[in-house]
Design an enzyme around this catalytic site. Structure first.
Site, PDB file in Angstrom:
ATOM      1  N   ASN A   8       0.796  -1.054   0.313  1.00  0.00           N
ATOM      2  CA  ASN A   8       0.164   0.253  -0.112  1.00  0.00           C
ATOM      3  C   ASN A   8       1.103   1.469   0.064  1.00  0.00           C
ATOM      4  OD1 ASN A   8      -2.900  -0.651  -0.416  1.00  0.00           O
ATOM      5  ND2 ASN A   8      -1.924  -1.993   1.713  1.00  0.00           N
ATOM      6  N   ILE A  83      -1.214  -0.608  17.246  1.00  0.00           N
ATOM      7  CA  ILE A  83      -2.778   0.418  17.660  1.00  0.00           C
ATOM      8  C   ILE A  83      -1.761   1.113  18.675  1.00  0.00           C
ATOM      9  CG2 ILE A  83      -4.920   0.587  19.354  1.00  0.00           C
ATOM     10  CD1 ILE A  83      -4.506  -2.894  18.748  1.00  0.00           C
ATOM     11  N   LEU A  84      -2.559   2.683  18.300  1.00  0.00           N
ATOM     12  CA  LEU A  84      -1.689   3.918  18.935  1.00  0.00           C
ATOM     13  C   LEU A  84      -2.880   4.542  20.186  1.00  0.00           C
ATOM     14  CD1 LEU A  84      -0.765   5.333  15.984  1.00  0.00           C
ATOM     15  CD2 LEU A  84       0.851   4.796  17.244  1.00  0.00           C
ATOM     16  N   HIS A 100      -7.986  -0.454   5.848  1.00  0.00           N
ATOM     17  CA  HIS A 100      -8.484  -1.649   6.682  1.00  0.00           C
ATOM     18  C   HIS A 100      -9.150  -2.496   5.609  1.00  0.00           C
ATOM     19  CE1 HIS A 100      -9.381  -4.434  10.092  1.00  0.00           C
ATOM     20  NE2 HIS A 100     -10.629  -5.195   9.631  1.00  0.00           N
ATOM     21  N   ASP A 136      -9.838   0.389  14.873  1.00  0.00           N
ATOM     22  CA  ASP A 136     -10.140  -0.082  13.360  1.00  0.00           C
ATOM     23  C   ASP A 136     -11.773   0.874  13.698  1.00  0.00           C
ATOM     24  OD1 ASP A 136      -8.235  -0.906  12.097  1.00  0.00           O
ATOM     25  OD2 ASP A 136      -9.005  -3.237  12.905  1.00  0.00           O
ATOM     26  N   GLU A 165      -7.677  -2.314  -2.199  1.00  0.00           N
ATOM     27  CA  GLU A 165      -7.052  -1.575  -1.356  1.00  0.00           C
ATOM     28  C   GLU A 165      -5.838  -0.002  -1.934  1.00  0.00           C
ATOM     29  OE1 GLU A 165      -5.287  -3.124   2.383  1.00  0.00           O
ATOM     30  OE2 GLU A 165      -6.199  -4.788   2.030  1.00  0.00           O
TER      31      GLU A 165
HETATM   32  C1  GRF Z   1      -3.353  -4.054   3.942  1.00  0.00           C
HETATM   33  O1  GRF Z   1      -4.078  -5.840   3.640  1.00  0.00           O
HETATM   34  C2  GRF Z   1      -3.921  -3.778   5.128  1.00  0.00           C
HETATM   35  O2  GRF Z   1      -5.300  -3.077   4.654  1.00  0.00           O
HETATM   36  C3  GRF Z   1      -3.747  -4.468   6.082  1.00  0.00           C
HETATM   37  O3  GRF Z   1      -3.009  -5.539   5.952  1.00  0.00           O
HETATM   38  C4  GRF Z   1      -2.045  -5.964   4.745  1.00  0.00           C
HETATM   39  C5  GRF Z   1      -0.528  -4.426   4.389  1.00  0.00           C
HETATM   40  O4  GRF Z   1      -0.565  -5.066   2.740  1.00  0.00           O
HETATM   41  N1  GRF Z   1      -3.477  -3.102   7.646  1.00  0.00           N
HETATM   42  P1  GRF Z   1       0.977  -3.880   2.555  1.00  0.00           P
HETATM   43  O5  GRF Z   1       1.821  -4.033   3.323  1.00  0.00           O
HETATM   44  O6  GRF Z   1       0.520  -2.941   2.620  1.00  0.00           O
HETATM   45  O7  GRF Z   1       1.351  -4.717   1.507  1.00  0.00           O
END
Ligand code: GRF
Length: 189
Positions: A8, A83-84, A100, A136, A165
């Site tokens: 991501n 978690i913060l 998420h 979340d 995502e």
């Molecule tokens: C993603 O599915 C994100 O939503 C979740 O962990 C995964 C991380 O993937 N929190 P990456 O590290 O971005 O490849």
């Protein structure tokens, strides 16, 4: 902020690298072995490792100092598996985003793909939301949906959702930044 593969993060970096209002100041990993950290480093981004070392308060104090020093205006958590605390998130209200892998408010927490399969739901997806003190639980900004087919496993579902995502996260970030330039004009830092 990342902990793992950083797909991501890489998608955000790639899709937003030419946006005039966006400057990626810093990649932070809480895991020195995160593959995403290595990739960001190879791409020449400013990277820092900040390990929690079982001391959350100290971790968040160091994080706060680092973010202020680098004049950070928006934090994107992208696979950041920590978690913060509420005292930290209150300081950064509407300044921290998370992605998420579920259609929140359904399936908060871990292992969302296997849980959605067990639930019998036919639609799954992902959510970008503001981060608050609840797991979340912050305000939802946008979601993307995928259909669950009878052949899906948690792996195939995870792959399908991850593709969504990547598209969703940069769309939301770009929208926020350009909308009235709010992070530049309203910043208290
Ligand atoms: C993603 O599915 C994100 O939503 C979740 O962990 C995964 C991380 O993937 N929190 P990456 O590290 O971005 O490849």
């Amino acid at each position: 902020m990342i902990s793992g593969n950083g797909s991501n993060m890489l998608s955000l970096l790639e899709e937003l690298k030419n946006e005039p209002l966006i400057n990626f100041a810093l990649i932070i990993s809480n895991n020195p072995l995160s593959p995403g950290l290595k990739k960001a480093h190879q791409l020449g981004y400013n990277c820092k490792v900040l390990e929690p070392n079982n001391n959350k308060k100290n971790f968040e104090n160091c994080l706060q100092i680092l973010l202020v020093k680098e004049r950070i205006q928006l934090i994107c958590m992208a696979g950041f598996m920590q978690i913060l605390s509420s005292s930290f998130t209150r300081n950064w209200k509407k300044r921290i985003l998370n992605i998420h892998p579920s259609l929140l408010p359904k399936f908060k927490g871990l292992n969302t793909h296997s849980r959605v399969l067990a639930s019998g739901d036919k639609i799954h997806g992902c959510t970008v939301h503001y981060v608050n003190e609840q797991l979340d639980g912050g305000e939802i900004l946008d979601q993307a949906r995928v259909k669950i087919t009878k052949d899906d496993t948690s792996t195939t579902l995870s792959n399908k959702v991850l593709i969504e995502e990547h598209k969703l996260y940069f769309k939301v970030v770009r929208g926020l930044i350009t909308k009235e330039n709010q992070f530049l004009t309203n910043s208290s830092f």
